[in-house]
Design a protein around this motif. Structure first.
Motif, PDB file in Angstrom:
ATOM      1  N   ARG A 242      25.123  26.776  52.428  1.00  0.00           N
ATOM      2  CA  ARG A 242      25.555  28.081  53.133  1.00  0.00           C
ATOM      3  C   ARG A 242      27.060  28.372  52.981  1.00  0.00           C
ATOM      4  O   ARG A 242      27.357  29.049  54.134  1.00  0.00           O
ATOM      5  CB  ARG A 242      24.830  27.846  54.508  1.00  0.00           C
ATOM      6  N   LEU A 243      27.545  28.115  52.073  1.00  0.00           N
ATOM      7  CA  LEU A 243      29.256  28.497  51.991  1.00  0.00           C
ATOM      8  C   LEU A 243      29.292  29.542  50.770  1.00  0.00           C
ATOM      9  O   LEU A 243      28.732  29.256  49.541  1.00  0.00           O
ATOM     10  CB  LEU A 243      29.932  27.331  51.672  1.00  0.00           C
ATOM     11  N   ILE A 244      29.741  30.608  50.854  1.00  0.00           N
ATOM     12  CA  ILE A 244      29.791  31.802  49.989  1.00  0.00           C
ATOM     13  C   ILE A 244      31.275  31.799  49.612  1.00  0.00           C
ATOM     14  O   ILE A 244      32.123  31.884  50.298  1.00  0.00           O
ATOM     15  CB  ILE A 244      29.305  33.166  50.705  1.00  0.00           C
ATOM     16  N   THR A 245      31.518  31.809  48.277  1.00  0.00           N
ATOM     17  CA  THR A 245      32.645  32.037  47.728  1.00  0.00           C
ATOM     18  C   THR A 245      33.048  33.500  47.259  1.00  0.00           C
ATOM     19  O   THR A 245      31.980  34.222  47.411  1.00  0.00           O
ATOM     20  CB  THR A 245      32.617  31.206  46.029  1.00  0.00           C
ATOM     21  N   THR A 246      34.202  33.725  47.066  1.00  0.00           N
ATOM     22  CA  THR A 246      34.818  35.035  46.567  1.00  0.00           C
ATOM     23  C   THR A 246      33.947  35.555  45.125  1.00  0.00           C
ATOM     24  O   THR A 246      33.528  34.399  44.813  1.00  0.00           O
ATOM     25  CB  THR A 246      36.451  35.179  46.576  1.00  0.00           C
ATOM     26  N   GLU A 247      34.188  36.639  44.947  1.00  0.00           N
ATOM     27  CA  GLU A 247      33.813  37.083  43.528  1.00  0.00           C
ATOM     28  C   GLU A 247      35.090  36.385  42.691  1.00  0.00           C
ATOM     29  O   GLU A 247      36.003  35.810  42.979  1.00  0.00           O
ATOM     30  CB  GLU A 247      34.114  38.505  43.212  1.00  0.00           C
ATOM     31  N   GLN A 248      34.586  36.203  41.309  1.00  0.00           N
ATOM     32  CA  GLN A 248      35.435  35.688  40.411  1.00  0.00           C
ATOM     33  C   GLN A 248      36.539  36.468  40.209  1.00  0.00           C
ATOM     34  O   GLN A 248      36.330  37.399  39.930  1.00  0.00           O
ATOM     35  CB  GLN A 248      34.680  35.249  39.028  1.00  0.00           C
ATOM     36  N   LYS A 249      37.947  35.612  40.152  1.00  0.00           N
ATOM     37  CA  LYS A 249      39.200  36.484  39.858  1.00  0.00           C
ATOM     38  C   LYS A 249      39.745  35.739  38.594  1.00  0.00           C
ATOM     39  O   LYS A 249      39.693  34.670  38.202  1.00  0.00           O
ATOM     40  CB  LYS A 249      40.094  36.230  41.035  1.00  0.00           C
ATOM     41  N   ASP A 250      40.171  36.841  37.684  1.00  0.00           N
ATOM     42  CA  ASP A 250      40.824  36.438  36.418  1.00  0.00           C
ATOM     43  C   ASP A 250      42.246  36.262  36.797  1.00  0.00           C
ATOM     44  O   ASP A 250      42.956  37.027  37.057  1.00  0.00           O
ATOM     45  CB  ASP A 250      40.537  37.363  35.504  1.00  0.00           C
ATOM     46  N   ARG A 251      42.604  34.869  36.816  1.00  0.00           N
ATOM     47  CA  ARG A 251      43.982  34.523  36.812  1.00  0.00           C
ATOM     48  C   ARG A 251      44.881  34.380  35.576  1.00  0.00           C
ATOM     49  O   ARG A 251      45.693  33.538  35.433  1.00  0.00           O
ATOM     50  CB  ARG A 251      44.054  33.066  37.639  1.00  0.00           C
ATOM     51  N   ALA A 252      44.262  34.760  34.233  1.00  0.00           N
ATOM     52  CA  ALA A 252      44.720  34.842  33.081  1.00  0.00           C
ATOM     53  C   ALA A 252      44.514  33.404  32.283  1.00  0.00           C
ATOM     54  O   ALA A 252      44.267  33.293  31.232  1.00  0.00           O
ATOM     55  CB  ALA A 252      46.251  35.252  33.066  1.00  0.00           C
TER      56      ALA A 252
END
Length: 310
Positions: A242-252
Protein backbone atom coordinates in the motif's frame (compact mmCIF):
# COMPACT_ATOMS: atom_id res chain seq x y z
CA UNK A 1 17.64 -9.74 -16.67
CA UNK A 2 16.88 -8.52 -13.17
CA UNK A 3 19.31 -6.08 -11.55
CA UNK A 4 19.23 -5.70 -7.78
CA UNK A 5 21.25 -3.72 -5.30
CA UNK A 6 22.06 -0.07 -4.67
CA UNK A 7 22.08 2.19 -7.72
CA UNK A 8 23.34 5.37 -6.02
CA UNK A 9 23.31 7.33 -2.77
CA UNK A 10 22.56 11.06 -2.75
CA UNK A 11 23.67 13.29 0.12
CA UNK A 12 23.77 16.95 1.18
CA UNK A 13 27.05 18.83 1.44
CA UNK A 14 28.44 22.23 2.30
CA UNK A 15 30.74 24.20 -0.04
CA UNK A 16 31.06 22.67 -3.51
CA UNK A 17 34.83 23.10 -3.89
CA UNK A 18 35.51 21.40 -0.56
CA UNK A 19 33.23 18.49 -1.46
CA UNK A 20 34.86 18.09 -4.86
CA UNK A 21 38.37 18.14 -3.41
CA UNK A 22 37.61 15.55 -0.75
CA UNK A 23 35.92 12.97 -2.95
CA UNK A 24 38.21 13.26 -5.96
CA UNK A 25 41.55 13.99 -4.28
CA UNK A 26 41.34 12.36 -0.84
CA UNK A 27 39.10 9.39 -1.70
CA UNK A 28 40.23 9.18 -5.32
CA UNK A 29 36.78 8.77 -6.86
CA UNK A 30 36.11 9.87 -10.40
CA UNK A 31 33.86 12.87 -10.98
CA UNK A 32 31.51 11.07 -13.35
CA UNK A 33 29.05 13.89 -13.94
CA UNK A 34 28.97 17.61 -13.18
CA UNK A 35 25.43 18.85 -13.57
CA UNK A 36 22.84 20.74 -11.49
CA UNK A 37 19.98 19.88 -9.22
CA UNK A 38 17.14 19.68 -11.76
CA UNK A 39 14.71 21.05 -9.14
CA UNK A 40 17.11 23.79 -7.96
CA UNK A 41 19.41 24.59 -10.91
CA UNK A 42 21.39 27.19 -8.95
CA UNK A 43 22.96 24.24 -7.12
CA UNK A 44 25.43 21.72 -8.47
CA UNK A 45 24.74 18.01 -8.54
CA UNK A 46 28.03 16.09 -8.43
CA UNK A 47 28.19 12.37 -9.23
CA UNK A 48 31.27 10.43 -8.07
CA UNK A 49 31.97 6.82 -8.97
CA UNK A 50 34.24 4.38 -10.71
CA UNK A 51 35.75 4.85 -14.16
CA UNK A 52 32.55 3.94 -16.00
CA UNK A 53 30.05 5.29 -13.49
CA UNK A 54 28.36 1.92 -13.17
CA UNK A 55 25.37 1.41 -10.85
CA UNK A 56 26.48 0.53 -7.35
CA UNK A 57 29.44 2.91 -7.40
CA UNK A 58 27.76 6.31 -7.51
CA UNK A 59 27.71 8.74 -4.59
CA UNK A 60 26.08 12.07 -5.45
CA UNK A 61 25.85 15.41 -3.67
CA UNK A 62 23.80 18.57 -3.60
CA UNK A 63 26.31 21.12 -2.25
CA UNK A 64 24.83 24.20 -0.56
CA UNK A 65 27.51 26.53 0.82
CA UNK A 66 25.59 27.71 3.90
CA UNK A 67 23.47 24.67 4.77
CA UNK A 68 23.19 23.85 8.48
CA UNK A 69 24.59 20.54 9.76
CA UNK A 70 22.28 17.56 9.85
CA UNK A 71 21.52 15.49 12.94
CA UNK A 72 21.68 11.72 12.99
CA UNK A 73 18.47 10.11 14.15
CA UNK A 74 15.78 7.59 13.43
CA UNK A 75 14.60 7.47 9.82
CA UNK A 76 17.96 8.14 8.21
CA UNK A 77 20.88 6.51 6.48
CA UNK A 78 23.39 6.01 9.26
CA UNK A 79 26.48 5.12 7.21
CA UNK A 80 27.54 4.73 3.58
CA UNK A 81 30.17 2.04 3.09
CA UNK A 82 32.65 1.44 0.26
CA UNK A 83 34.57 -1.67 -0.80
CA UNK A 84 38.37 -1.76 -0.94
CA UNK A 85 40.76 -4.66 -1.57
CA UNK A 86 41.64 -6.71 1.48
CA UNK A 87 45.22 -5.46 1.68
CA UNK A 88 44.32 -1.76 1.30
CA UNK A 89 43.09 -0.91 4.81
CA UNK A 90 46.58 -0.09 6.08
CA UNK A 91 47.10 2.28 3.17
CA UNK A 92 43.84 4.07 3.97
CA UNK A 93 44.58 4.39 7.68
CA UNK A 94 47.89 6.06 6.84
CA UNK A 95 46.24 8.26 4.20
CA UNK A 96 43.59 9.45 6.63
CA UNK A 97 46.25 10.28 9.20
CA UNK A 98 48.26 12.24 6.64
CA UNK A 99 45.19 14.08 5.30
CA UNK A 100 43.68 14.79 8.71
CA UNK A 101 40.53 12.80 8.01
CA UNK A 102 38.59 11.96 11.21
CA UNK A 103 38.45 8.18 11.54
CA UNK A 104 37.93 5.43 14.08
CA UNK A 105 40.04 2.44 14.97
CA UNK A 106 39.72 -0.51 12.61
CA UNK A 107 36.97 -2.87 13.82
CA UNK A 108 35.16 -6.07 12.89
CA UNK A 109 31.53 -6.23 11.77
CA UNK A 110 29.91 -9.39 10.48
CA UNK A 111 33.41 -10.86 10.31
CA UNK A 112 34.66 -8.06 8.03
CA UNK A 113 37.38 -5.48 8.64
CA UNK A 114 35.90 -1.97 8.72
CA UNK A 115 37.46 1.51 8.85
CA UNK A 116 34.88 4.18 9.69
CA UNK A 117 35.54 7.85 8.92
CA UNK A 118 33.82 11.17 8.19
CA UNK A 119 33.97 13.67 5.36
CA UNK A 120 34.37 17.45 5.96
CA UNK A 121 30.61 17.82 6.54
CA UNK A 122 30.50 15.00 9.07
CA UNK A 123 28.92 12.47 6.72
CA UNK A 124 29.41 8.99 8.16
CA UNK A 125 31.36 6.74 5.82
CA UNK A 126 33.37 3.53 6.04
CA UNK A 127 35.66 1.25 4.06
CA UNK A 128 35.31 -2.53 4.19
CA UNK A 129 38.16 -4.84 3.21
CA UNK A 130 36.75 -7.39 0.76
CA UNK A 131 38.83 -10.46 -0.19
CA UNK A 132 39.28 -11.29 -3.86
CA UNK A 133 38.45 -7.91 -5.40
CA UNK A 134 42.01 -6.81 -6.08
CA UNK A 135 41.63 -7.79 -9.74
CA UNK A 136 38.53 -5.64 -10.20
CA UNK A 137 39.41 -2.46 -12.11
CA UNK A 138 40.15 0.54 -9.91
CA UNK A 139 40.05 4.16 -11.05
CA UNK A 140 43.66 5.23 -11.53
CA UNK A 141 43.02 8.76 -12.73
CA UNK A 142 43.04 10.30 -9.26
CA UNK A 143 45.53 10.57 -6.42
CA UNK A 144 44.95 7.02 -5.10
CA UNK A 145 46.91 4.15 -6.70
CA UNK A 146 44.66 1.71 -8.54
CA UNK A 147 45.61 -1.21 -6.29
CA UNK A 148 44.17 0.63 -3.26
CA UNK A 149 41.27 2.36 -5.00
CA UNK A 150 37.66 2.14 -3.90
CA UNK A 151 35.62 -0.48 -5.79
CA UNK A 152 32.09 0.83 -5.43
CA UNK A 153 29.65 0.44 -2.58
CA UNK A 154 29.69 -2.33 -0.04
CA UNK A 155 26.52 -1.30 1.79
CA UNK A 156 24.39 1.31 3.47
CA UNK A 157 23.03 1.11 6.99
CA UNK A 158 19.71 2.63 8.05
CA UNK A 159 18.78 3.72 11.57
CA UNK A 160 15.11 2.91 12.14
CA UNK A 161 12.53 2.88 14.89
CA UNK A 162 11.68 -0.67 13.83
CA UNK A 163 13.25 -2.80 11.10
CA UNK A 164 10.53 -5.33 10.24
CA UNK A 165 8.42 -3.33 7.78
CA UNK A 166 11.46 -1.93 5.99
CA UNK A 167 12.91 -5.42 5.78
CA UNK A 168 9.72 -6.60 4.13
CA UNK A 169 10.13 -3.96 1.38
CA UNK A 170 13.75 -4.97 0.83
CA UNK A 171 12.72 -8.61 0.57
CA UNK A 172 9.51 -8.46 -1.43
CA UNK A 173 10.20 -5.51 -3.75
CA UNK A 174 13.91 -4.72 -3.98
CA UNK A 175 15.40 -8.21 -4.24
CA UNK A 176 17.21 -8.49 -0.90
CA UNK A 177 17.11 -11.38 1.59
CA UNK A 178 18.05 -11.42 5.25
CA UNK A 179 21.39 -13.18 5.72
CA UNK A 180 22.41 -12.44 9.30
CA UNK A 181 22.07 -10.53 12.55
CA UNK A 182 24.62 -8.93 14.82
CA UNK A 183 23.31 -7.17 17.91
CA UNK A 184 20.62 -4.71 16.83
CA UNK A 185 21.73 -4.91 13.17
CA UNK A 186 19.98 -7.02 10.53
CA UNK A 187 21.86 -7.61 7.27
CA UNK A 188 20.19 -8.05 3.88
CA UNK A 189 21.92 -9.05 0.65
CA UNK A 190 20.77 -8.77 -2.96
CA UNK A 191 21.58 -12.26 -4.22
CA UNK A 192 25.06 -12.46 -5.74
CA UNK A 193 25.29 -8.71 -6.43
CA UNK A 194 28.89 -7.87 -5.59
CA UNK A 195 28.80 -4.06 -5.80
CA UNK A 196 26.20 -2.31 -3.66
CA UNK A 197 24.60 -5.57 -2.66
CA UNK A 198 24.13 -5.11 1.10
CA UNK A 199 21.74 -3.11 3.29
CA UNK A 200 22.00 -3.15 7.08
CA UNK A 201 19.03 -2.16 9.24
CA UNK A 202 19.64 -1.07 12.82
CA UNK A 203 16.80 -0.79 15.31
CA UNK A 204 16.89 2.39 17.39
CA UNK A 205 13.58 2.48 19.22
CA UNK A 206 13.04 5.79 20.99
CA UNK A 207 15.78 7.67 19.12
CA UNK A 208 15.19 11.28 18.14
CA UNK A 209 14.10 11.74 14.53
CA UNK A 210 16.80 12.74 12.09
CA UNK A 211 17.22 16.32 10.90
CA UNK A 212 18.47 16.73 7.32
CA UNK A 213 21.41 19.00 6.59
CA UNK A 214 25.07 18.92 5.66
CA UNK A 215 26.43 15.41 6.11
CA UNK A 216 22.99 13.78 5.77
CA UNK A 217 21.96 11.31 3.10
CA UNK A 218 19.02 12.68 1.13
CA UNK A 219 17.95 9.36 -0.40
CA UNK A 220 19.05 5.89 -1.44
CA UNK A 221 18.39 4.66 -4.96
CA UNK A 222 17.90 1.00 -5.78
CA UNK A 223 18.41 -0.59 -9.17
CA UNK A 224 15.87 -1.53 -11.81
CA UNK A 225 17.25 -2.83 -15.09
CA UNK A 226 14.76 -0.87 -17.20
CA UNK A 227 11.33 0.75 -17.22
CA UNK A 228 9.48 -2.56 -17.20
CA UNK A 229 11.37 -3.80 -14.15
CA UNK A 230 10.73 -0.52 -12.40
CA UNK A 231 7.00 -0.67 -13.20
CA UNK A 232 6.84 -4.18 -11.75
CA UNK A 233 8.41 -2.96 -8.51
CA UNK A 234 6.01 0.00 -8.35
CA UNK A 235 3.06 -2.36 -8.74
CA UNK A 236 4.34 -4.68 -6.03
CA UNK A 237 4.76 -1.74 -3.66
CA UNK A 238 1.16 -0.71 -4.22
CA UNK A 239 -0.41 -4.18 -4.25
CA UNK A 240 1.51 -5.74 -1.36
CA UNK A 241 2.47 -2.77 0.83
CA UNK A 242 0.00 0.00 0.00
CA UNK A 243 2.83 2.37 -0.87
CA UNK A 244 2.44 4.73 -3.81
CA UNK A 245 5.45 6.15 -5.63
CA UNK A 246 5.80 9.45 -7.44
CA UNK A 247 5.35 9.55 -11.17
CA UNK A 248 8.44 8.58 -13.14
CA UNK A 249 10.97 11.44 -13.41
CA UNK A 250 13.55 11.64 -16.18
CA UNK A 251 16.93 12.33 -14.55
CA UNK A 252 18.77 12.20 -17.92
CA UNK A 253 21.08 9.35 -16.85
CA UNK A 254 18.35 7.16 -15.34
CA UNK A 255 14.59 7.32 -14.81
CA UNK A 256 13.32 7.40 -11.25
CA UNK A 257 10.37 6.99 -8.94
CA UNK A 258 10.44 7.89 -5.23
CA UNK A 259 8.64 6.79 -2.07
CA UNK A 260 9.02 6.89 1.71
CA UNK A 261 9.61 3.42 3.08
CA UNK A 262 7.93 2.52 6.41
CA UNK A 263 10.85 3.83 8.46
CA UNK A 264 10.56 7.23 6.68
CA UNK A 265 13.79 6.97 4.69
CA UNK A 266 13.38 8.31 1.15
CA UNK A 267 13.90 5.50 -1.36
CA UNK A 268 14.29 5.82 -5.11
CA UNK A 269 14.04 3.15 -7.76
CA UNK A 270 16.35 4.12 -10.64
CA UNK A 271 16.80 2.43 -14.00
CA UNK A 272 20.25 1.26 -15.05
CA UNK A 273 19.65 2.86 -18.44
CA UNK A 274 20.68 5.01 -20.25
CA UNK A 275 23.82 5.61 -18.13
CA UNK A 276 26.28 8.48 -17.77
CA UNK A 277 27.84 8.33 -21.26
CA UNK A 278 24.58 9.38 -22.90
CA UNK A 279 25.64 13.04 -23.25
CA UNK A 280 29.46 12.96 -23.26
CA UNK A 281 32.19 10.45 -24.15
CA UNK A 282 33.15 7.97 -21.45
CA UNK A 283 36.76 9.12 -21.45
CA UNK A 284 35.81 12.74 -20.64
CA UNK A 285 33.07 12.13 -18.10
CA UNK A 286 32.69 14.90 -15.54
CA UNK A 287 34.79 17.56 -17.23
CA UNK A 288 32.06 19.82 -18.64
CA UNK A 289 28.92 21.17 -17.00
CA UNK A 290 26.05 19.14 -18.46
CA UNK A 291 22.48 20.42 -18.39
CA UNK A 292 19.22 18.69 -19.29
CA UNK A 293 17.52 19.94 -22.43
CA UNK A 294 14.91 21.98 -20.57
CA UNK A 295 17.63 23.96 -18.76
CA UNK A 296 20.02 24.42 -21.69
CA UNK A 297 18.39 27.73 -22.77
CA UNK A 298 19.26 29.09 -19.31
CA UNK A 299 22.92 27.98 -19.35
CA UNK A 300 24.44 31.47 -19.16
CA UNK A 301 22.30 32.43 -16.17
CA UNK A 302 23.00 29.12 -14.40
CA UNK A 303 26.74 29.38 -14.94
CA UNK A 304 26.75 32.90 -13.45
CA UNK A 305 25.07 31.63 -10.26
CA UNK A 306 27.08 28.46 -9.71
CA UNK A 307 30.26 28.76 -7.63
CA UNK A 308 33.55 28.37 -9.46
CA UNK A 309 35.01 24.91 -8.90
CA UNK A 310 37.56 24.89 -11.74
Amino acid sequence: MRSNGIHHVTAIAGPARRNLDFYTRVLGLRLVKKTVNFDDPGTYHFYYGDEAGQPGTILTFFPWAHVAPGRLGSGETQETVFRVPEGAIGYWVQRFVEKGVPHQAVEQRFGETVLAFKDPDGMRLALVAVPGIGNEPGWAGGDVPAEHAIRGFHSVSLLLEDTAATGAILDDVLGFKEIGREGAMVRYRAGDTAIGGIVDLQAAGGALPSRPGAGSVHHIAFRAADDAAQAEMVKRLADNHRLITTEQKDRAYFRSVYFREPGRVLFEIATDIPGFAVDEPADTLGRALKLPRFLEPHRAEIERVLPDVA
